[in-house]
Enzyme design. Structure first.
Site, short mmCIF file in Angstrom:
data_model
loop_
_atom_site.label_atom_id
_atom_site.label_comp_id
_atom_site.label_asym_id
_atom_site.label_seq_id
_atom_site.Cartn_x
_atom_site.Cartn_y
_atom_site.Cartn_z
N HIS A 1 -14.54 -3.45 13.56
CA HIS A 1 -14.52 -2.01 13.35
C HIS A 1 -14.87 -1.32 14.67
O HIS A 1 -15.73 -1.79 15.42
CB HIS A 1 -15.55 -1.64 12.28
CG HIS A 1 -15.42 -0.23 11.79
ND1 HIS A 1 -15.91 0.85 12.49
CD2 HIS A 1 -14.85 0.29 10.67
CE1 HIS A 1 -15.65 1.97 11.83
NE2 HIS A 1 -15.01 1.66 10.72
N LYS B 1 7.93 3.88 2.32
CA LYS B 1 9.34 3.67 2.68
C LYS B 1 9.86 2.45 1.92
O LYS B 1 9.63 1.30 2.31
CB LYS B 1 9.47 3.46 4.19
CG LYS B 1 9.06 4.69 5.00
CD LYS B 1 9.16 4.44 6.49
CE LYS B 1 8.75 5.67 7.28
NZ LYS B 1 8.81 5.43 8.75
N ALA C 1 -9.27 11.85 2.77
CA ALA C 1 -10.54 11.97 3.49
C ALA C 1 -11.53 12.79 2.66
O ALA C 1 -11.21 13.87 2.18
CB ALA C 1 -10.32 12.63 4.85
N GLU D 1 0.85 -1.19 0.00
CA GLU D 1 0.00 0.00 0.00
C GLU D 1 0.88 1.23 0.00
O GLU D 1 1.86 1.31 0.75
CB GLU D 1 -0.90 0.01 1.24
CG GLU D 1 -1.76 1.27 1.36
CD GLU D 1 -2.54 1.32 2.66
OE1 GLU D 1 -3.53 0.57 2.77
OE2 GLU D 1 -2.15 2.11 3.55
N THR E 1 -3.94 4.77 -1.59
CA THR E 1 -4.96 5.29 -0.67
C THR E 1 -5.62 6.55 -1.23
O THR E 1 -5.19 7.13 -2.23
CB THR E 1 -4.37 5.59 0.71
OG1 THR E 1 -3.41 6.65 0.59
CG2 THR E 1 -3.71 4.37 1.30
N TYR E 2 -6.66 6.96 -0.53
CA TYR E 2 -7.58 8.01 -0.98
C TYR E 2 -7.77 8.99 0.15
O TYR E 2 -7.97 8.58 1.30
CB TYR E 2 -8.91 7.32 -1.31
CG TYR E 2 -9.94 8.06 -2.10
CD1 TYR E 2 -9.80 8.26 -3.46
CD2 TYR E 2 -11.11 8.52 -1.49
CE1 TYR E 2 -10.79 8.88 -4.21
CE2 TYR E 2 -12.11 9.14 -2.22
CZ TYR E 2 -11.94 9.32 -3.59
OH TYR E 2 -12.94 9.93 -4.32
N ARG F 1 -15.91 2.99 3.26
CA ARG F 1 -16.71 4.11 3.73
C ARG F 1 -15.80 5.29 3.98
O ARG F 1 -16.08 6.41 3.58
CB ARG F 1 -17.47 3.76 5.02
CG ARG F 1 -18.47 4.85 5.41
CD ARG F 1 -18.85 4.79 6.86
NE ARG F 1 -17.75 5.18 7.74
CZ ARG F 1 -17.85 5.27 9.05
NH1 ARG F 1 -18.99 4.99 9.64
NH2 ARG F 1 -16.81 5.64 9.78
N GLY F 2 -14.69 5.07 4.67
CA GLY F 2 -13.76 6.14 4.98
C GLY F 2 -14.08 6.80 6.30
O GLY F 2 -15.18 6.70 6.82
N ASP F 3 -13.09 7.49 6.86
CA ASP F 3 -13.27 8.20 8.13
C ASP F 3 -13.97 9.53 7.88
O ASP F 3 -13.74 10.20 6.86
CB ASP F 3 -11.92 8.46 8.79
CG ASP F 3 -11.21 7.16 9.19
OD1 ASP F 3 -11.92 6.24 9.64
OD2 ASP F 3 -9.98 7.08 9.04
#
Length: 284
Positions: A149, A272, A49, A15, A46-47, A105-107
């Site tokens: 979750h 990294k 917020a 990722e 990743t995407y 869904r995402g934060d």
């Protein structure tokens, strides 16, 4: 990509996250070039917020797929997006030749009001998965949580929610990071007993600084075992030794997973390349 993983007993994936600034893109591409030499089965991107980095996600995913010729999985979140926002991202992905997505869904963004949050068009990830399944030919992956979750009422409820994602169209699962392998084994056993048969990738994040652990735990809710807590206490003021100990912990985790028949490993690289390379070298 779902079929690629489904038809193999093992896989190794990474990722990465897009850079925040345009001027940092050359460095991001250099990082991806280095990761590509490790021959991953796929790389996920990743995407931001509320979709704040959707264009950057597409750009990075496009480089992985079209320049490096490595399968890529673009994250897409729905918590801060309306239907037309999702449609726009879908079009961008299609134009870049990308058809693998990790639907989340995402934060909730800090700037999102209660009214906005309670009136969102896609309440849960499975709602967006069903929409993607109906309107696209994307291969869809979803997230799972070995320790449930943090918003779920209990573990059983969370598993039923996971089944909803699979029934809606998710053909691959990638777990939230965890540090207790026994938690993953229990989760996988219960998921299989519930009828979830799709491949599950175990998400592993090497903890190389104490600050990183604090941020990670606050976001994921993962349990910190005594062995890892002791490691932090011992090397907190010794950066290089902390880095090595964190890498060794991740290697030990992965080797134990593989010994227990968990073949699909997804490493959260934290952008990294050197750290990721050291882990890959030790587990292959």
């Amino acid at each position: 990509m779902n079929d690629l993983i489904k038809n193999e007993s093992s896989s190794l994936s990474f990722e990465v996250f897009p850079p925040k600034k345009e001027e940092d893109f050359p460095g991001a591409y250099e990082l991806l070039d280095k990761l590509s030499t490790l021959n991953p089965d796929f790389i996920s991107v990743t995407y931001g917020a509320g979709g704040s980095k959707s264009k950057k996600t597409v750009d990075i995913a496009s480089y992985i797929k079209n320049t490096l010729k490595i399968p890529t999985l673009a994250h897409i979140t729905c918590v801060g997006n309306r239907r037309e926002d999702i449609d726009r991202v879908i079009l961008d992905l299609k134009n870049a030749g990308i058809n693998n997505v990790l639907a989340l869904r995402g934060d909730r963004p800090a700037s999102m009001s209660d009214e906005q949050y309670n009136s969102r068009e896609f309440e849960h990830a499975n709602d967006m998965i069903a929409y993607l399944k109906k309107t696209t030919d994307f291969h869809i992956a979803a997230a799972c949580y070995p320790e449930k979750h943090y918003e779920a009422l209990d573990f059983e409820t969370d598993l039923k929610n996971l089944l909803n994602k699979v029934e809606a169209g998710a053909g691959l699962l990638i777990s939230q990071l965890f540090f207790e392998n026994d938690a993953f084994y229990r989760f996988e056993e219960k998921a299989r007993s519930l009828g979830i048969t799709v491949p599950i990738c175990a998400g592993i994040m090497p903890i190389t600084t104490s600050k990183q652990l604090g941020t990670t735990v606050s976001l994921s809710g993962s349990t910190v075992p005594k062995k890892l807590a002791d490691l932090i206490a011992t090397y907190d003021d010794k950066p290089e030794e902390m880095r090595k100990a964190g890498i060794d912990f991740a290697i030990s985790q992965i080797n134990d997973l593989k010994a227990h028949g968990v073949g699909h490993i997804h490493i959260c690289s934290m952008n990294k390349a050197k750290t990721t390379a050291e882990i890959v070298s030790a587990i292959r």
